[in-house]
Design a protein around this motif. Structure first.
Motif, PDB file in Angstrom:
ATOM      1  N   SER A   5     -48.977 -46.966  -1.544  1.00  0.00           N
ATOM      2  CA  SER A   5     -47.925 -46.003  -1.236  1.00  0.00           C
ATOM      3  C   SER A   5     -48.123 -45.450   0.176  1.00  0.00           C
ATOM      4  O   SER A   5     -49.214 -45.517   0.746  1.00  0.00           O
ATOM      5  N   TYR A   7     -48.173 -42.361   0.886  1.00  0.00           N
ATOM      6  CA  TYR A   7     -49.129 -41.256   0.754  1.00  0.00           C
ATOM      7  C   TYR A   7     -50.567 -41.766   0.858  1.00  0.00           C
ATOM      8  O   TYR A   7     -51.390 -41.166   1.560  1.00  0.00           O
ATOM      9  N   ARG A   8     -50.861 -42.869   0.189  1.00  0.00           N
ATOM     10  CA  ARG A   8     -52.233 -43.405   0.262  1.00  0.00           C
ATOM     11  C   ARG A   8     -52.597 -43.791   1.687  1.00  0.00           C
ATOM     12  O   ARG A   8     -53.708 -43.534   2.150  1.00  0.00           O
ATOM     13  N   MET A  11     -53.205 -40.623   3.739  1.00  0.00           N
ATOM     14  CA  MET A  11     -54.486 -39.973   3.466  1.00  0.00           C
ATOM     15  C   MET A  11     -55.627 -40.583   4.280  1.00  0.00           C
ATOM     16  O   MET A  11     -56.621 -39.916   4.548  1.00  0.00           O
ATOM     17  N   ALA A  29     -49.805 -32.873   4.121  1.00  0.00           N
ATOM     18  CA  ALA A  29     -49.307 -33.614   2.955  1.00  0.00           C
ATOM     19  C   ALA A  29     -50.343 -33.590   1.832  1.00  0.00           C
ATOM     20  O   ALA A  29     -49.993 -33.514   0.649  1.00  0.00           O
ATOM     21  N   PHE A  30     -51.611 -33.620   2.186  1.00  0.00           N
ATOM     22  CA  PHE A  30     -52.687 -33.553   1.203  1.00  0.00           C
ATOM     23  C   PHE A  30     -52.601 -32.264   0.377  1.00  0.00           C
ATOM     24  O   PHE A  30     -52.883 -32.250  -0.825  1.00  0.00           O
ATOM     25  N   SER A  33     -48.553 -30.391  -3.237  1.00  0.00           N
ATOM     26  CA  SER A  33     -48.703 -30.914  -4.605  1.00  0.00           C
ATOM     27  C   SER A  33     -47.471 -31.661  -5.108  1.00  0.00           C
ATOM     28  O   SER A  33     -47.567 -32.411  -6.081  1.00  0.00           O
ATOM     29  N   PHE A  35     -45.585 -33.758  -3.101  1.00  0.00           N
ATOM     30  CA  PHE A  35     -45.322 -34.935  -2.251  1.00  0.00           C
ATOM     31  C   PHE A  35     -45.147 -36.169  -3.145  1.00  0.00           C
ATOM     32  O   PHE A  35     -45.905 -36.348  -4.097  1.00  0.00           O
ATOM     33  N   LYS A  37     -46.189 -39.067  -4.119  1.00  0.00           N
ATOM     34  CA  LYS A  37     -47.425 -39.819  -3.853  1.00  0.00           C
ATOM     35  C   LYS A  37     -47.351 -41.316  -4.161  1.00  0.00           C
ATOM     36  O   LYS A  37     -48.094 -42.093  -3.596  1.00  0.00           O
ATOM     37  N   GLN A  38     -46.470 -41.721  -5.060  1.00  0.00           N
ATOM     38  CA  GLN A  38     -46.399 -43.141  -5.439  1.00  0.00           C
ATOM     39  C   GLN A  38     -45.376 -43.935  -4.632  1.00  0.00           C
ATOM     40  O   GLN A  38     -45.297 -45.149  -4.758  1.00  0.00           O
TER      41      GLN A  38
END
Length: 74
Positions: A5, A7-8, A11, A29-30, A33, A35, A37-38
């Motif tokens: 994703s 998000y990953r 990070m 973004a971290f 809560s 966001f 993420k997938q």
């Protein structure tokens, strides 16, 4: 092929001691809560950020981060 994703990917850019815009975006973004993420979908993440991410001073930062995400996946 399973794609990570956005998000990953984001990070991996975190750096709490940096002034770099993408690294700051990742830090914030971290802490977000809600966001998506997938998500691997540009429109979904973009819409979310436009409506919810008061921590992102410019969508251009997201656009640049998304481009780097695409480059890293290929």
């Amino acid at each position: 092929m399973v794609r990570d994703s956005f998000y990953r990917y984001l990070m991996t850019q975190r750096n709490p001691n940096s002034a770099d815009e993408i690294e700051q975006f990742a830090n914030n973004a971290f802490l977000d809560s809600t966001f998506p993420k997938q998500s691997t979908d540009f429109d979904e993440v973009s819409k979310y950020l436009e409506e919810n991410a008061d921590y992102l001073p410019s969508m251009t930062i997201f656009d640049v981060a998304w481009q780097k995400y695409l480059e890293e996946r290929n």
